[in-house]
Design a protein around this motif. Sequence first.
Motif, short mmCIF file in Angstrom:
data_model
loop_
_atom_site.label_atom_id
_atom_site.label_comp_id
_atom_site.label_asym_id
_atom_site.label_seq_id
_atom_site.Cartn_x
_atom_site.Cartn_y
_atom_site.Cartn_z
N THR A 149 -16.66 108.51 -49.10
CA THR A 149 -16.68 108.99 -47.71
C THR A 149 -17.65 108.16 -46.89
N ALA A 150 -18.83 107.89 -47.45
CA ALA A 150 -19.83 107.10 -46.72
C ALA A 150 -19.33 105.68 -46.46
N ILE A 151 -18.69 105.07 -47.45
CA ILE A 151 -18.15 103.73 -47.26
C ILE A 151 -17.07 103.74 -46.20
N GLY A 152 -16.20 104.75 -46.24
CA GLY A 152 -15.14 104.85 -45.25
C GLY A 152 -15.68 104.99 -43.84
N LEU A 153 -16.71 105.82 -43.67
CA LEU A 153 -17.32 105.99 -42.35
C LEU A 153 -17.97 104.69 -41.88
N ALA A 154 -18.59 103.97 -42.82
CA ALA A 154 -19.21 102.69 -42.47
C ALA A 154 -18.15 101.68 -42.01
N LEU A 155 -17.01 101.68 -42.68
CA LEU A 155 -15.94 100.76 -42.30
C LEU A 155 -15.36 101.11 -40.92
N ILE A 156 -15.22 102.39 -40.66
CA ILE A 156 -14.74 102.81 -39.34
C ILE A 156 -15.75 102.44 -38.26
N ALA A 157 -17.05 102.62 -38.58
CA ALA A 157 -18.08 102.20 -37.63
C ALA A 157 -18.00 100.70 -37.37
N GLY A 158 -17.70 99.94 -38.41
CA GLY A 158 -17.54 98.50 -38.23
C GLY A 158 -16.40 98.17 -37.29
N LEU A 159 -15.29 98.94 -37.39
CA LEU A 159 -14.18 98.73 -36.46
C LEU A 159 -14.62 98.94 -35.01
N VAL A 160 -15.45 99.97 -34.82
CA VAL A 160 -15.89 100.32 -33.47
C VAL A 160 -16.85 99.28 -32.91
#
Length: 642
Positions: A149-160
Amino acid sequence: MTAPDADRRTPPTQESLLARRALLLLALYVTVRAVFLVDNRSAFADSSWTGIAGAFLHGLRFDLSAIAYSNLPFVLLSLAPAALLARRWYQRALFAVFVLVNATLTVIMMGDVGYFPFTGTRVTLDVFALSNEAQAQAGQLFVNFAGLTAIGLALIAGLVFLYPRARDGVAPRRSWLQAAGRTLGVVLLTFLAARGGWQKKPLKPIHAFAAGEHALGILTLNSAFTMLHSESRGRLTPLDFFASDAEVEARLPAPYGGAARVPPAPRPQNVVLLVLESFGTEYWGADDREAPELTPFLDSLAQHGVFYRDAFANGRRSMDALPSLLLGVPLYYGRSIAVSAYQGNEWRGLGHFLAEQGYHSSFFHGAPKGTMFFDAIAAMSGIEEFIPLEAYPDSLQRAAFDGHWGLFDEPALQYAARTLSTHREPWFTTLFTISTHHPYRVPERYRDSLPTGTREIHQSVAYVDLAVRRFFEAARQQPWFAHTLFVITGDHTAPLRAPRYDTPIGRYLVPVLLYHPTQSLAGLDSTRIIQHADLFKTILDYAGARPERVPRFGQSLFADAEGEAVLSSDETFWLVRREGVLERLPDGQERSVAYSRETTGGTPASLPSERVTAMSAKLKAQLQHFVNSMVGNSFYRSEGTP
């Protein structure tokens, strides 16, 4: 003097922005593949680093294809006229579309990293068929897979935050001809990326397996791509390995043939099919278990019945196991019957055929109705009485709910033991446990007394052993116990496997026990290789049912036949026999390897060429029988019958 605009940067073209945004997404997909590799590293233990690197390189085609397909609306919106692209609100709208689409796919891809150990395959649209279960368990899934979950949120933050923005506007196109040329170029490149290149056929999941190794094919794929191509995989294309059904059926196992070995009985016998959730052979029956203290009762019961150590599930999920057991139709080509395009076909199962012998049929499952489509599969199988969580007494639901899936197994099985005494005999029942399902809860009162073993699932395994012990203690007090055959198996293996079981073959090993308290089953060969589809025929044989037409998979354990199993993952198949294992990849390549139960790997089998040819023909016949019968809705009709 410096000109006023000299320090201003030249605005980027919309095409260059598109390219940079595509590179950001490509970096995201490669990162997810790396996370997939690390989190599921045991699945690739036999793969070389060269092969893994090749999978990453080959995977770029699948990544670009998924990016092009999923972002097609974004690409088209990005080709708007320059005046519109210059608007700040329009750029914000583009940003919103970009993040919404790709954040959603990131969640799916990261979810598949955690889901893969349960299924052994990439996620498809089937996952949405389980949306109710996913919603009900969403909170605990985010907690239990907190790292992902943490990695996924970090990747989404990277998209933003890494999204290439047009802060200084977009460079206008100099002429309509230049605009048309650039637009055509973007459309052509998007088209090429989506279809995977200029080759004759568009890129499909099957092309990922060109390296000749199933694990590397799985690594090459990405979940967004398999999701997008799920619908195209829903319909099967008829096979023509053989010219007629007669040629196919000549190579398939006889439907029955075990009547002479069925022990005689003065009255019809009841049958209990007890299916243990996520129960691999490593928990019960292996000769070198990490925690042998987990299943003392099941171990003792195996001493008084016929226990099969070389037994295989025909799938990796619960809704794959039930069609094999109740309908005699194993999982081939990756889609469970319950959610396939052929769920509306004519289906006849144990409930239908046993009813012709006077049997009443039932199915007990302590989870809510609709879970894993068990109620639908039971109905397809002709089961008369389906008993889900809602049908148990309210007091039991309040006292025994596990907080996640349904009733703890001990009280659920106790209720079943009592209720079966009210059913008209003879009867057939399926009891499906749930307590060894993630998150592996056990009742509070047993937390300190049950062994914990070495893995997260182990204490729940010990609890299920206790629950089955108490079930048999209660059953022995019931009038039906002495004239009942018990068939016990696991539905599939759990993702928390010991290393030696984490192999292409070991991931399907489940225990099977046939036990009768008063009849001798000495004529059965416990050393035989068997599969779930065999149990369908075995129960029919035992009950004296001989339907004229049934699916031709599996063999009755009462029949004198060579044991075998057919396993599948996506479109890779294994025909497992004692003499060796024939592996068939999606592109039709075949190889034979030596069989040594869970450690089966890459050691070539020293089989005569004629035996390999015969095994290949047998496997092709099974596949053609499956596909053509599904497409023609003809499992229960002879060739030419309307």
